[in-house]
Each structure stands twice: as structure tokens, then as C-alpha cells.
Enzyme design. Structure first.
Site, PDB file in Angstrom:
ATOM      1  N   HIS A  84       0.729  -1.204   0.038  1.00  0.00           N
ATOM      2  CA  HIS A  84      -0.083   0.118  -0.008  1.00  0.00           C
ATOM      3  C   HIS A  84       1.107   1.331  -0.314  1.00  0.00           C
ATOM      4  CE1 HIS A  84      -3.736   2.284   0.667  1.00  0.00           C
ATOM      5  NE2 HIS A  84      -2.822   3.216   1.606  1.00  0.00           N
ATOM      6  N   CYS A  85       0.920   2.116  -0.893  1.00  0.00           N
ATOM      7  CA  CYS A  85       1.490   3.295  -1.319  1.00  0.00           C
ATOM      8  C   CYS A  85       0.892   4.462  -0.568  1.00  0.00           C
ATOM      9  CB  CYS A  85       1.926   3.462  -2.772  1.00  0.00           C
ATOM     10  SG  CYS A  85       3.019   4.912  -2.829  1.00  0.00           S
ATOM     11  N   VAL A  86       1.379   5.081   0.630  1.00  0.00           N
ATOM     12  CA  VAL A  86       0.830   6.189   0.931  1.00  0.00           C
ATOM     13  C   VAL A  86       0.751   7.390  -0.190  1.00  0.00           C
ATOM     14  CG1 VAL A  86       1.129   5.365   3.449  1.00  0.00           C
ATOM     15  CG2 VAL A  86       2.824   7.046   2.189  1.00  0.00           C
ATOM     16  N   ASN A  97      -2.097   7.068  -2.093  1.00  0.00           N
ATOM     17  CA  ASN A  97      -3.035   6.755  -1.336  1.00  0.00           C
ATOM     18  C   ASN A  97      -3.699   5.735  -1.984  1.00  0.00           C
ATOM     19  OD1 ASN A  97      -4.738   7.202   1.027  1.00  0.00           O
ATOM     20  ND2 ASN A  97      -6.346   8.312  -0.186  1.00  0.00           N
TER      21      ASN A  97
END
Length: 273
Positions: free
Chosen positions: A125-127, A130
Site C-alpha cells: 500500500h503506497c501512501v 493513497n
């Protein structure tokens, strides 16, 4: 239809993400300072060389931003509603059932605690976008990282050329502070984004996700301990591994929307069988 709703939801969620806003702000600030501060001071935007560099850098930033939007807005990969596991699958049905989603999931699918859903061939999951990076948006993600690396290096070259080939009044405090901060930021971007690019090129060449790499570390250790050679079960050779993600047409490799080669993401050839 479900994919369109998923993409719309991703766009709405992305717009409210502080990390995503920060990433876009860094791109905008980097573009402005590179073109209108360092390049303009070094060559001048009115010169042929200055205009050429400005056009080339603008193209790189535009490509980076477009692929960034594609990765952020795309559905990373939803489990098809019609999916049903193979009862004879040696991996077992118990390990393939998601208690949170109350459904069976295909091989290489994992549940994301942030998105609260199962994602096909989930990498992480890439912040910054998002969104999860999974089967359906891995290509635009890696293209974005590639363009970001090229842009950071290009910006660093322009910054260094301006620093060494033109005169600056470092007696003025803000001039000194700007150049020190710019140097630190550009060095950090080149190091971090360049390392990320190298990491994902390695994963792509081995047809492996970040999650699978962590699992493979222990599997490799156990294989070595028992005197066996370890091979990732989905590794089909470098060339085919790259084509599975980027496509067979080399001319479309840098196009983040050229994903027609992707299937439903529920089946992968196991080379260990």
C-alpha cells in the site's frame, strides 16, 4: 461498471490524502525551481539551449505526473465476483479464504488493512498515491517511479550546472539557504526514488512482489539449509517476467494506460509444479 466505480472511489479518496497532496506539491515545487530558478539563472529561458532543456524537463515531469495519476486513480485489482477456487488446488482452500472479506481469494492476492479489501497480486500500500499497488496498476506505478528518477537526476544536473557555472551572491542569507535546501532535497530524492526504482526492477525481473520477497527470504533459507536450490514459483525468466507486466510491445512499455495485455489476475503459471 464495478471497475469504474472503484476508480471513482480511488480518485475521491486520493484527493483527501495529505501524503498525495504532498507528493504533488513536491513535483510542482521541483518543476518551478528547476525551470524558473536554476535553469533560467544558468542559461536563460530565452536562449535556444535554455528553451530546449525546459521543454525536455517539462516532458519528463508531465509523463511522471500522468503515470502518477494513473497509478493513484486505477483500481489495483479487485477479486472478480465470479471467482471460485479450484477444490483440487494443492495450496489448499483454507489459506485462500479471507475472513475479513468473507470470500475466497486467488493466488498472490492479499488483504490490505488500509483499503480494507483484497487486492490481486498485491505489492504494497503506497501512501503517496493513497492506493494499493497491485496487479492492475503496477505498470503505471513503476513507470511513475522511472520518470520520477529521471526527473530528479535531470533536475540535479541543472542545479549543479547553475551552481558551478554561474556566480551567486552567497552573502545574501536566503540565497545560501535556498541552495543548501535544494541540494539536500535533490540528493535525497535521487537516492530514495532511484533505490526504489532499482528495487522494483529487481522484483519485476523475478516476477515477485514485495510481500512475496519477504516470504521468499525464509523459503530460500530453508532450501539452503536442506541443500536445495530455491526458485520463486512464479519466475518464468527475465524476459517473460517483464512482458507480463509491461506488455509484449516494447513501444508501449512507457505508456501507463497500455494495459490491454493484462488478464483477470486470478491465475499465474507455477513453475515449480
Amino acid at each position: 461498471m464495478a471497475r469504474r466505480r472503484g476508480a471513482a472511489a480511488a480518485v475521491a479518496a486520493a484527493a483527501s490524502s495529505p501524503a498525495l497532496v504532498a507528493a504533488v506539491s513536491v513535483m510542482a515545487l521541483g518543476y518551478y525551481s528547476t525551470v524558473f530558478v536554476f535553469l533560467d539563472h544558468w542559461l536563460g529561458l530565452g536562449t535556444t539551449a535554455g528553451a530546449a532543456h525546459a521543454a525536455a524537463f517539462s516532458l519528463v515531469v508531465a509523463a511522471c505526473f500522468f503515470s502518477f495519476l494513473c497509478a493513484a486513480a486505477a483500481d489495483p485489482g479487485s477479486v472478480p465476483t465470479a471467482f471460485s477456487p479450484d477444490a483440487e488446488d494443492p495450496q489448499g482452500l483454507k489459506s485462500r479464504y479471507c475472513d475479513k472479506c468473507s470470500m475466497y481469494k486467488p493466488a498472490r492476492t492479499h488483504h490490505c488493512k488500509v483499503c480494507k479489501r483484497c487486492v490481486l497480486k498485491m505489492d504494497h500500500h503506497c501512501v503517496w498515491i493513497n492506493n494499493c499497488v497491485g496487479y492492475a496498476n503496477y505498470k503505471p506505478f513503476i513507470i511513475c517511479v522511472l520518470n520520477a528518477t529521471i526527473g530528479s537526476l535531470y533536475s540535479s544536473v541543472i542545479f549543479v550546472c547553475d551552481l558551478l557555472r554561474t556566480e551567486h551572491d552567497y552573502g545574501i542569507l536566503y540565497v545560501k539557504i535556498i541552495h543548501i535546501l535544494a541540494g539536500i532535497v535533490l540528493f535525497s530524492l535521487c537516492l530514495t526514488i532511484g533505490s526504489l526504482l532499482c528495487w522494483h526492477i529487481y522484483l519485476m525481473c523475478h516476477n515477485m512482489t514485495t510481500i512475496e520477497y519477504r516470504e521468499a527470504v525464509r523459503a530460500k533459507w530453508l532450501a539452503k539449509k536442506s541443500g536445495q536450490n530455491y526458485r520463486h514459483r512464479f519466475d518464468q525468466g527475465t524476459r517473460k517476467n517483464i512482458q507480463m507486466i509491461m506488455g509484449t510491445n516494447v513501444f508501449c512499455w512507457l505508456c501507463p494506460t497500455a494495459t490491454g495485455h493484462l488478464k483477470d489476475g486470478t491465475e499465474f503459471q507455477n513453475t515449480n509444479n
